[in-house]
Scaffold this active site. Structure first.
Site, PDB file in Angstrom:
ATOM      1  N   CYS A 147      43.304  49.349  33.363  1.00  0.00           N
ATOM      2  CA  CYS A 147      43.350  49.691  34.685  1.00  0.00           C
ATOM      3  C   CYS A 147      44.534  48.914  35.325  1.00  0.00           C
ATOM      4  O   CYS A 147      44.781  47.844  35.581  1.00  0.00           O
ATOM      5  CB  CYS A 147      42.065  48.989  35.576  1.00  0.00           C
ATOM      6  SG  CYS A 147      42.294  49.264  37.147  1.00  0.00           S
ATOM      7  N   CYS A 150      44.232  47.434  38.857  1.00  0.00           N
ATOM      8  CA  CYS A 150      43.630  46.113  38.723  1.00  0.00           C
ATOM      9  C   CYS A 150      44.522  45.032  38.185  1.00  0.00           C
ATOM     10  O   CYS A 150      44.265  43.742  38.837  1.00  0.00           O
ATOM     11  CB  CYS A 150      42.253  46.217  37.703  1.00  0.00           C
ATOM     12  SG  CYS A 150      41.584  47.629  37.995  1.00  0.00           S
ATOM     13  N   ASP A 151      45.239  45.279  37.262  1.00  0.00           N
ATOM     14  CA  ASP A 151      46.035  44.214  36.601  1.00  0.00           C
ATOM     15  C   ASP A 151      47.593  44.325  36.664  1.00  0.00           C
ATOM     16  O   ASP A 151      47.941  43.258  36.101  1.00  0.00           O
ATOM     17  CB  ASP A 151      45.445  44.334  35.090  1.00  0.00           C
ATOM     18  CG  ASP A 151      43.912  43.784  35.140  1.00  0.00           C
ATOM     19  OD1 ASP A 151      43.361  43.091  35.931  1.00  0.00           O
ATOM     20  OD2 ASP A 151      43.503  44.454  34.084  1.00  0.00           O
TER      21      ASP A 151
END
Ligand code: NAP
Length: 324
Positions: A147, A150-151
């Site tokens: 993701c 997300c990261d």
């Protein structure tokens, strides 16, 4: 008072499940949605939801786009509020099993509780497919991710590898290219399967280098990712390149185990996706499927939403005919 918890139980609060919830609630049904995570499902990962009809952002009088389309997160929150505004409820929980007895479905949750309903829509979607290479599991959360939104922020300006050749790989590589100019997109074939517009944008992006006919054989490192072993799929040549992060978008696998085997025996295709008819009905009377979990689906937010609307519509008909 109902002799069961809901007319319609929906498992999964992604675009398919939440659209079904809205349509079901507007049809006068008592609708309960269960999800174990944040509402939105995979749509939550979409940075800019630019291909949902009508979600184009804002234009000035000259027709120039002056504001971006909604993100997947904002879109998902709006879907939830919309479904709730028509009376649907969302329960956060993990469903362990579903069975059908005497025309009533019973979903057992991991907390030991149970919910009963006349009809069920399974909209639990799909999850990322692993490459299954050495280092993938070991470095998950230490440089390996599925993701970008997300990261990605952890790897600003770093050397990032992206694996895959579909829409997700192209979309996510683009997101990462705003954080770093050292993105290498590795694809196992010599052409992408992603939509043409996404492919063009990927190839035109100066921050993304594309390596065709290449796979990541291994991810190496110490406390975190340090390098990848790349293999040329045509020559078999192997080389090692420095890497700080590896983002993997190798497709998805359906989360259909809940309705296959065990209490219910929904028919699946050879890849584990649920087979439905045009009414989104499975082979189990009263069990409908919608969205990415469905066999043959064109997996887009818009098609998931359409599936959800159809499933709720035909589930309402089933409920009218079968409610005890
Ligand atoms: P996908 O379309 O299935 O693509 C997966 C990619 O990973 C393919 O290019 C595949 O290569 C590659 N791959 C699979 N296994 C691999 C392995 N073991 N090693 C190396 N490469 C491997 O998956 P997706 O991109 O996640 O998309 C899933 C669905 O969501 C699709 O229907 C897509 O259209 C949709 N989606 C849409 C959007 C959008 O509309 N903007 C965004 C994201 C996703 P091959 O091509 O060689 O098979």
């Amino acid at each position: 008072m109902l002799g069961y918890d809901a007319d319609l139980l929906i498992i999964g609060a992604g675009p398919a499940g939440l659209t079904a919830a809205q349509y079901g609630a507007r049809a006068g049904l008592n609708v309960l949605v269960i999800d174990q995570g944040s509402p939105g499902g995979q749509a939550l990962l979409i940075d800019v939801l630019e291909n949902y009809p009508g979600n184009a952002g804002q234009f000035d009088e000259a027709g120039n786009q002056v504001a971006q389309p909604k993100s997947g997160y904002d879109f998902s929150m709006d879907l939830l509020r919309q479904a709730e505004s028509f009376g649907a409820s969302l329960f956060y929980g993990s469903v362990d099993s579903i069975k059908k007895e005497n025309n009533i479905f019973t979903a057992r949750l991991c907390d030991g509780s149970a919910r009963t309903a006349t009809a069920v829509i399974i909209a639990s979607g799909a999850k990322p497919r692993f490459l299954g290479i050495p280092g993938e599991k070991e470095f998950f959360g230490k440089g390996v991710s599925y993701c970008a939104s997300c990261d990605g922020n952890f790897f600003k300006g770093k050397k990032i590898f992206v694996a895959g050749g579909g829409d997700s790989a192209c979309d996510e590589a683009r997101y990462l290219s705003r954080l770093s100019d050292k993105i290498t997109l590795v694809h196992r074939r010599d052409s992408f399967r992603a939509q043409k517009a996404l492919v063009k944008r990927t190839l035109d992006n100066p921050n993304i280098k594309v390596k065709y006919n290449t796979v990541i054989k291994e991810i190496k490192g110490g406390l975190k990712v340090k390098s990848v072993m790349l293999a040329d799929t045509q020559t078999g040549d192997i080389c090692e390149e420095e890497a700080d992060a590896v983002f993997i978008f190798a497709g998805t696998v359906p989360q259909s185990a809940l309705v296959s085997g065990g209490g219910l025996n929904a028919a699946l295709d050879e890849n584990g996706y649920i087979i439905t008819d045009q009414k989104m009905a499975t082979n189990v009377a009263g069990l409908f499927a919608a969205g990415d979990i469905r066999s043959g689906a064109f997996r887009q937010v818009v098609t998931a939403a359409a599936d959800g609307a159809l499933a709720a519509h035909f589930a309402a008909g089933y409920i009218d005919e079968n409610q005890l």
